[in-house]
Motif scaffolding. Structure first.
Motif, mmCIF file in Angstrom:
data_model
loop_
_atom_site.group_PDB
_atom_site.id
_atom_site.type_symbol
_atom_site.label_atom_id
_atom_site.label_comp_id
_atom_site.label_asym_id
_atom_site.label_seq_id
_atom_site.Cartn_x
_atom_site.Cartn_y
_atom_site.Cartn_z
ATOM 1 N N SER A 31 2.385 5.004 0.705
ATOM 2 C CA SER A 31 2.547 5.972 1.916
ATOM 3 C C SER A 31 3.123 7.279 1.141
ATOM 4 C CB SER A 31 3.855 5.781 3.025
ATOM 5 O OG SER A 31 4.954 5.479 2.119
ATOM 6 N N CYS A 43 0.924 -1.190 0.016
ATOM 7 C CA CYS A 43 0.123 0.011 -0.100
ATOM 8 C C CYS A 43 0.997 1.240 -0.130
ATOM 9 C CB CYS A 43 -1.038 -0.163 1.170
ATOM 10 S SG CYS A 43 -0.210 0.077 2.772
ATOM 11 N N MET A 87 -3.341 2.022 -3.403
ATOM 12 C CA MET A 87 -4.195 2.403 -2.323
ATOM 13 C C MET A 87 -3.271 3.094 -0.984
ATOM 14 S SD MET A 87 -7.177 0.267 0.074
ATOM 15 C CE MET A 87 -7.886 0.081 -1.494
ATOM 16 N N ARG A 88 -3.516 4.188 -0.574
ATOM 17 C CA ARG A 88 -2.945 4.811 0.343
ATOM 18 C C ARG A 88 -3.088 4.224 1.744
ATOM 19 N NH1 ARG A 88 -1.751 10.451 0.347
ATOM 20 N NH2 ARG A 88 -1.517 10.000 -1.834
ATOM 21 N N MET A 89 -2.052 4.369 2.569
ATOM 22 C CA MET A 89 -2.172 3.890 4.044
ATOM 23 C C MET A 89 -3.360 4.534 4.541
ATOM 24 S SD MET A 89 1.568 3.517 5.325
ATOM 25 C CE MET A 89 2.879 2.161 4.840
ATOM 26 N N ARG A 90 -4.065 4.028 5.287
ATOM 27 C CA ARG A 90 -5.453 4.626 6.118
ATOM 28 C C ARG A 90 -4.930 5.721 6.762
ATOM 29 N NH1 ARG A 90 -9.712 0.600 8.856
ATOM 30 N NH2 ARG A 90 -9.524 -0.095 6.618
ATOM 31 N N GLN A 91 -4.019 5.760 7.520
ATOM 32 C CA GLN A 91 -3.652 6.795 8.665
ATOM 33 C C GLN A 91 -2.906 7.927 7.731
ATOM 34 O OE1 GLN A 91 -2.099 3.842 8.533
ATOM 35 N NE2 GLN A 91 -0.054 3.805 8.899
ATOM 36 N N ARG A 95 -4.171 9.010 4.915
ATOM 37 C CA ARG A 95 -5.200 9.591 3.506
ATOM 38 C C ARG A 95 -5.752 10.997 4.127
ATOM 39 N NH1 ARG A 95 -9.013 4.244 3.166
ATOM 40 N NH2 ARG A 95 -7.284 2.760 2.484
ATOM 41 N N GLN A 108 -7.507 14.277 4.821
ATOM 42 C CA GLN A 108 -8.886 14.901 4.897
ATOM 43 C C GLN A 108 -8.572 16.375 4.751
ATOM 44 O OE1 GLN A 108 -11.399 12.923 4.893
ATOM 45 N NE2 GLN A 108 -9.853 11.290 4.761
#
Length: 208
Positions: free
Chosen positions: A7, A5, A62-66, A68, A70
């Motif tokens: 970063s 994923c 796909m980007r690392m969830r932490q 992303r 906002q």
């Protein structure tokens, strides 16, 4: 170590240094807030205190969830009616030249890691909005098909479009280098620096 994923270029986890064998490789897809992504191939030094290497090509993971981002609403930058206190000017650079090039976005995004954009189509015109993550400055550029000059508005202590144009010019003057000429060095202290051709030739300021 192989990551599956993406970063941020400036956000590859420092913990990966300690989790890699001395002399080992970290292969990781990366991206910038501004757009454009590339695979980083980093060799860990024998002390485990740093890793360095070139990018190898384009990537889109796909980007690392932490990581992303906002983005705040536009009103956080522009309370009241547009254009507010923005200063008008014109530019000869059509933003679609940047929008059509994943590589150009990567080159600009690694040089200006705290900027991002949004595109807003209005008929034939596309307005590009640029913002900084500190929520201090913004800019717009209107891209009109066939035009020779494009309307610019800039507000805040930074002139974001001027910075972007300067980064574009630097990439042009360097010969429009591809991914393989860019490289990344990261340290256990959290410093990450993008360079061009040689680790001593910094492309962007060190990021923490």
């Amino acid at each position: 170590m192989i990551a599956t994923c993406s970063s941020l270029v400036t956000g590859i986890p420092v913990a990966w240094l300690g989790q890699s064998a001395p002399g080992g490789l970290i292969v990781a897809p990366t991206a910038t807030l501004f757009g454009g992504g590339a695979i980083a191939r980093l060799r860990v030094d024998h002390g485990g205190q740093s890793a360095s290497g070139h990018f190898t090509g384009a990537s889109d993971f796909m980007r690392m969830r932490q990581q992303r981002y906002q983005a705040p609403p536009v009103d956080a930058y522009l309370p009241g009616d547009w254009p507010g206190d923005a200063r008008p000017s014109v530019s000869g650079l059509d933003l679609e030249a940047i929008g059509d090039s994943w590589l150009a976005q990567f080159a600009i995004g690694t040089r200006l890691p705290d900027l991002y954009y949004r595109r807003a189509p209005y008929g034939d015109t596309v307005t590009w909005w640029f913002f900084d993550t500190a929520v201090t400055s913004w800019a717009t550029v209107d891209s009109v098909p066939g035009a020779d000059e494009f309307d610019v508005r800039q507000s805040g202590p930074r002139r974001l479009w001027d910075e972007i144009h300067t980064a574009w010019n630097a990439w042009q003057q360097a010969g429009r280098p591809g991914y393989e000429r860019f490289g990344l060095t990261m340290t256990a202290a959290g410093k990450r620096t993008v360079w061009l051709d040689d680790p001593n030739h910094h492309w962007s300021p060190p990021a923490h």
